[in-house]
Design an enzyme around this catalytic site. Sequence first.
Site, PDB file in Angstrom:
ATOM      1  CG  ASP A 249      -0.148   0.084   2.537  1.00 56.31           C
ATOM      2  OD1 ASP A 249       0.070   1.193   3.040  1.00 56.31           O
ATOM      3  OD2 ASP A 249       0.253  -0.985   3.052  1.00 56.31           O
ATOM      4  CB  SER A 250       1.004   4.245   0.608  1.00 51.98           C
ATOM      5  OG  SER A 250       1.417   5.588   0.539  1.00 51.98           O
ATOM      6  CB  ALA A 251       5.799   4.159   0.414  1.00 55.80           C
ATOM      7  CG  HIS A 531      -3.203   7.303   0.649  1.00 57.53           C
ATOM      8  ND1 HIS A 531      -2.874   6.937  -0.643  1.00 57.53           N
ATOM      9  CD2 HIS A 531      -2.079   7.061   1.393  1.00 57.53           C
ATOM     10  CE1 HIS A 531      -1.628   6.515  -0.679  1.00 57.53           C
ATOM     11  NE2 HIS A 531      -1.126   6.577   0.533  1.00 57.53           N
TER      12      HIS A 531
END
Length: 864
Positions: A249-251, A531
């Site tokens: 997830d994300s980074a 997010h």
Amino acid sequence: MTVSTLSAAANITPVVIRTLYLHSKRKRKGKKTRSEDKAHALDNIFFDEAFNIVKAFILLGTKNTVESLQAFTNTHVPAPPWAAVVPVLIPFASCNTAADTLIKWFGPEDIKHVVGGERWWQVRGLDGGDGEWIAEKEQLTDTNDKSEEGKHSWQEKTIKKMEQLDRVLFYVHGGGYFWGSINTHRYQIIRYARMINGRAFAVNYRKAPQYPWPCPLQDVLAAYLYLIDPPPGSAHRPVPASKIVFAGDSAGGGLCLATLTLLRDMGLPMPAGAVLISPWVDMTHSFPSIMQNTHTDIIPPHGFLAKPSTLWPMDPTNTTARVVPTTTNPPPKPGHADVLVPQADRPRDDADLDGAAAGLGATDKPKPQAEMMKMYGAKDDVSDPFQPSDDKGESSPIGRGPGQVGAESNDDNLETREPKPSKVLMKDPNAIPLELRSQIHLYATNEQLSHPLVSPVLQSSLCNLCPLYIIAGDGEVLRDEVIYLAHRAAHPDQFPVREGVIRDGWRQKENLQRFTTPTKVHLQVFDDMCHVLTVFTFIDCANYAYHSIADFVKHVTDSSPEELEENPFPGPSKPSRSNTVGKTHPEKESQGCRKADTGDVAGDITADESGNMRRGSPIANGGLHPGTIETGKRGQEMIRERVDIYGNVRPMEPMQDVQALQLKPSEIGIIKEDPLNKWLSGQKQWDKRFKKTSRKVLGKRLKCETKAKTMIDNARDQGLVLEGDKDTINTRPKPERSSSTTSVRTIRGAIQADRRWGPLDLAEENPPSTAIANRRDTADALSLLKKTIYHSAPVTHKTLPTLKTSDAIKAAFDPNDDPFRPPRQSASEQQTRSFMNLHGLSVWESLIRLFIRKSAVKVANGTR
């Protein structure tokens, strides 16, 4: 005040009360008595509270130092009793293999000019990488092998029990590349492992800014190689790549995608599939949603700022020159290169020489952007550097962007350049271009932001990857880059990369020709979601996402390559409910509860001429999924869908109606004026707020530098000898060699044969200024330096000196040091320990379980 359980509670409690008041007020006014098809996610009081809690916590992190946020989010939190969790150390052998792979990928020129050398990013404090095996206890059974009793530790026994579960979810956590850990994500990972009837392996990669790019990338690659090709002595057997699915997830999603492209390029085994949850794939923030969705996301409005400390920012007192108009015509000053690879014949040490190289006099004033474009190749009738310039009407940059003089192309067909960091693209073509003079991201230097392994959306080819299941929230700031990424991978001909990327990277030009088979992609955009929506595990659409991810993992790991070529994603039936084995705990029972009707996922849908789906005649079993764009063969399809807050699925609108897909290739991966000003306005507030703190930072750094010099001098006096030293004294104490062929041992430490480099081996390197390996002005850097001198030395050290008595006494009175044991390493790498039985991460996990139970009761009572 640092980030801690108490400070978080003090900061979040007013948020909880205020959110409850405002939610009730809105409800009383009748704003929430809308028809169901217009319902909003914040109508759910649990989501409203959780959304604001997470947002407040991340904002709290920006008001404190990077070190304190890292320590809080990398604090070890015990796993719940029903989970089997085994920590492991990914050995140097796997780390070194990953390093060799990266070095080969970059090549000798790029590893020197782009990365800054091949040594500094291999330096680490721990004796390997940090990872964890995770599974559900009830899914494990005893092997009943009496002959093995007493031969293995409980950790090894547990890992061997886990091998009965052949599916492996390889999870890479998010956190902006500089915070977060296995501990912040363990609860989610446990749920994934249970739902796939398998096991998970999570990697706690090193974090920026102490360990910037490519350190995290090396760790993720090393962890994957450790799974598929474990070195001798590893507790687990090799895991077939066909049984592994990446998830992040994300980074973590960005790292997963960058790792996949590495595996493809180097011909290494590709996993069965990958789940990318709100992946951060454009570090330049060049898409519109970065400006549009600020108020509907949990990401702070000005990005990830921080209270000044010895660690970050590097220039705490540079408050007036973070962003300046270009002072000389391009190329810019050293350290602010506009091209990734400096040209050998370019003068770089003097501003006047820069002007001469550009064909300008030393006193020439900077020119407006439009005039620069014309100077460096733009057509006379065009002032916008990003207008169509060819007869076919295709988008391509015309004229060199600001700062591109002196970097001539090797390709006669590409006579133009786009502006690269640190240059900024201005909205007004008559404005003087801006130039960054402060590092804007913790993960990478400004010059590296447009590198395809930093911003994977800029890969020249995203083809020939494993099937991708990509999730985004419609209200998150990264929405557009996620949508664009998915379409680029599935439709490379319609979404080409900008020409500057191909020019700047020899491998990118090569990959464009090598990899042309579109990647199979399932994209889902969730209404109203922020997010990483999977953080909010208790809401219907997140519950739907968990089940869909589990079905995807089971499908790609259980199907043959031939079946995956024909049907890369699960069939159009609803996600399965049977995701557990045996009885479940009450918490898990409510966890698995989901809305009975998740929407007509299978029903009467066909494709219209635009490639979009519409309701119509029924589809036979094995037909197109909702939202599918058919591009020829059955195996080349892309699934494009939207999901509402209840988990109901509908087709996504046609591509021509999606804003993110209308950008020209030349507009992507460019630092633009509005996002820059958004960051700068917040940074100015922080500079003013922490003005006194910034001045103190410089004094603290000076003290650390003095300590580092003293430490090195004392070590030399006590017998430290490095490889290549010419003044080795025969009388210096020599370490005793052990019977092992892999190390030279002393009383307190060892020279480790697999530890290649240390902080004292970087004389010819040019690492980023934040890299801990080359710093001497932070407490973290001192801890790393002391450990590699006295406790775990690289092979470049010929001796392991004994700590001076005076230094040992000082260490005894230092709360961050120890006279007998290795000092604790940076929280960006090593997990910290909490002295409190109740930690904030445990509190959050308890709140999630409470929300899940409350939501389950409402569903059961028919009130939601």
